[in-house]
Structure formats: C-alpha cells, structure tokens
Design a protein around this motif. Sequence first.
Motif, short mmCIF file in Angstrom:
data_model
loop_
_atom_site.label_atom_id
_atom_site.label_comp_id
_atom_site.label_asym_id
_atom_site.label_seq_id
_atom_site.Cartn_x
_atom_site.Cartn_y
_atom_site.Cartn_z
N UNK A 183 0.84 -1.20 0.00
CA UNK A 183 0.00 0.00 0.00
C UNK A 183 0.87 1.25 0.00
N UNK A 184 0.72 2.13 -0.98
CA UNK A 184 1.58 3.31 -1.07
C UNK A 184 1.18 4.44 -0.14
N UNK A 185 -0.06 4.39 0.37
CA UNK A 185 -0.55 5.47 1.22
C UNK A 185 -1.78 5.00 1.97
N UNK A 186 -2.27 5.79 2.95
CA UNK A 186 -3.51 5.42 3.64
C UNK A 186 -4.73 5.39 2.73
N UNK A 187 -4.60 5.95 1.54
CA UNK A 187 -5.73 5.99 0.60
C UNK A 187 -5.77 4.78 -0.33
N UNK A 188 -5.00 3.76 -0.03
CA UNK A 188 -4.87 2.59 -0.92
C UNK A 188 -6.21 1.93 -1.22
N UNK A 189 -7.03 1.71 -0.20
CA UNK A 189 -8.33 1.05 -0.37
C UNK A 189 -9.43 2.09 -0.41
N UNK A 190 -10.30 1.99 -1.40
CA UNK A 190 -11.45 2.87 -1.46
C UNK A 190 -12.59 2.35 -0.61
N UNK A 191 -13.22 3.26 0.14
CA UNK A 191 -14.38 2.92 0.97
C UNK A 191 -15.56 3.76 0.47
N UNK A 192 -16.64 3.11 0.07
CA UNK A 192 -17.80 3.79 -0.50
C UNK A 192 -18.91 3.92 0.54
N UNK A 193 -19.62 5.06 0.48
CA UNK A 193 -20.68 5.37 1.45
C UNK A 193 -22.01 5.55 0.72
N UNK A 194 -23.13 5.51 1.45
CA UNK A 194 -24.44 5.53 0.81
C UNK A 194 -24.71 6.73 -0.09
N UNK A 195 -24.11 7.88 0.20
CA UNK A 195 -24.37 9.07 -0.61
C UNK A 195 -23.51 9.13 -1.87
N UNK A 196 -22.72 8.08 -2.10
CA UNK A 196 -21.89 8.03 -3.30
C UNK A 196 -20.48 8.54 -3.11
N UNK A 197 -20.19 9.10 -1.94
CA UNK A 197 -18.83 9.57 -1.70
C UNK A 197 -17.91 8.40 -1.42
N UNK A 198 -16.62 8.63 -1.61
CA UNK A 198 -15.61 7.60 -1.41
C UNK A 198 -14.43 8.21 -0.69
N UNK A 199 -13.94 7.53 0.32
CA UNK A 199 -12.65 7.88 0.90
C UNK A 199 -11.64 6.87 0.38
N UNK A 200 -10.42 7.29 0.23
CA UNK A 200 -9.42 6.41 -0.34
C UNK A 200 -9.50 6.43 -1.86
#
Length: 354
Positions: A315-332
Amino acid sequence: MKKEILTAAALSAGLLASTAAPSYAEEKTEFKLAWSIYVGWMPWGYLEDSGIMDKWADKYGITVDIVQINDYVESINQYTAGAFDGVSATNMDTLSIPSGGGVDTTALIIGDYSNGNDAVILKGDGSIADLAGKPVNLVELSVSHYLLARGLDSVGLSEADLDSVINTSDADMIAAFTTKDVQAVVTWNPLVSEILASNPDASNVFDSSKIPGEILDLMVVNTETLADNPKFGKAVAGAWYEVMSLMAAGDEAALTAMAEASGTDLEGYKAQLMATEMFYEPADAVAQAMSAQLPVTMTEVAKFLFDKGILGEGAPSPDFVGVAYPDGTVTGDKNNIKFRFDPTYMQLAADGAL
C-alpha cells in the motif's frame, strides 16, 4: 519479531484471497456465515440455534448456515480465503484483512458500536499513562491495537513508550492475565468482564466509550455474492431484525440463551449490553451508515492501518483502499473500492419490506 510474523501472515492471507478465492459472480442457494464470540455478535449464534435463520431462509428458498469460529482473526481469514460468504467483523478488521487483501466486501448489517466493551486493563491501580515502560498483551493489529493507540494518544504517549506489545490470541487472554509476567491487556467482552470480575486488582484504564462510534461491529459479506443474490441479503436482514426486536423487548429466553452461549448469566450479559450501543431499530443502523462522521472515522482507521503496515501488500498510502458510502462519496482510492457501506437491506427492514 512477533509483529513481523503476524504482518507477514496478514499479507499472505491477502495474497491467498486475491489469487485463490473462487469466483462469486453467480446466483446460488446455499450460503455460509462465520461469527465469533462477542456480546454484539451473540445474536448470530441464536439465529442459528433458534431456527429463526432457517425460517427466513426458507421464505426465500435458500439455506444459510451460521458457523461459530473460536478464533476471531481466523474467522476473518477464512472469509477472506473464500470459505464463507460473510463474517462478523469490525470496520477496522474488515478494511485491513479482506478489503486490504482485494476482496470486495459490503457491510450488510451494522449491528452496534462498542461503547465500553473494548478495554485496556492494567494490573493494579493506575491510569493509561502508567502503561509507559510496561509490556501490553493484545491481539496485535486488531481493534484492540487501535484502542491502545487511541488511549496512549489521549495522554501524549505512543507505542514507542511501552516496553513491548505482545501478540496474544483472544482464546488465551484470560489465562494470560493471571500469569506473573503479564501486566496489562487490551481485549473485548465477554473477556473484559471475566478478567475484571475474577481479578480484584485489575483496573479498566481506558475503553471504547471514550471513542464512541469508532469501533463498529458488522456482518460483512462478499459484494458480488450479495449483488447476485438479493434473497441472501433479505433473509439475513429479516432474521437479524427479528432477533433485534426480541432483544429490545427484553425477551429473557433469547437473552439467557445468548448469555449462556457467551459463558455468562443473564445479568452478566445485560451488563455487557450496557456497554454496547446496539442498533435494535434498523432505521438507527441506516442512520449510522449515513453518518457524516463515518468517513472521518474510516479515514483515521486507514491511517492507523497504513502506519502499522497492514493496509494491503505494498500500500503506497492510507488511501490505498477505497471505501464507499451511501451518498456516493468515497474515501481512499476511487479506482480500488473494496469496502462498501450499503444500507439497502437495513432500509428494507426499516420499511417493513422484507
């Protein structure tokens, strides 16, 4: 050395999942869920033993077997390797093991958040600051490790200020605390209650009530399996919320069965539930999934996992894995979404549409 061994094992599990797990893109009728002992997950065992899961599965023309695994981390590893369609896990451990290992995973049920069930326990009187210079036993790289880090940070300390962190299975934690060399442990209920009750010199010096909403207890499932088999999601959600209604009503037969299965009595189990923010109403679970705080929490969890080197191999950074939320936003990483908070089936339960 123990840390290096466990990290390598976690990475191996990720590789196994990405190369050996079977294809899930198919409609099927037989499903398996794994769970392990914890106050908020005892309903999964009751679902199996009471026949409630069978009733809901029959409604949708499928079968759902719910299997208890004595070792929590092993249960997640087995899910990651494809042996189960879902597993009871926390948000952090889901991100680090299956999602970090490349298995696209969805939070089908948000059952509760720990509100005191996870704790740092010290031998003798003292505070979290008194861990400085002492060894601490815990399930390394689990939510216990995260709780320890948050506790130390609250008093301006870090893991570097400890003598050591010693990886200890949850199955061995109670016995370990009674040994002379163990000075502090971090664990979860029912182990917390047992240790505090049987050791008069034990002190709870920091627990998850200090970080509400950060340790979420989930039933997570393979995303493709759920997408291809909506009846699976409906049956599991329907069964879960039937048991939630029993618990909310104070059904003593159901609560006593869960208590005995977890190794305590009714009053002991009720005491553990007092330290658990259970989402008995599906609408409350939906609200948690849609909370503006959830992406903030998951961003902090990802940073912790990255710092420990367990957010996925390379993993190159803490953003390696995308996490999706109900409103369509994504962290990572939006191009590597492997963890999804989807309230669809909880909302169906809230709407009485199952």
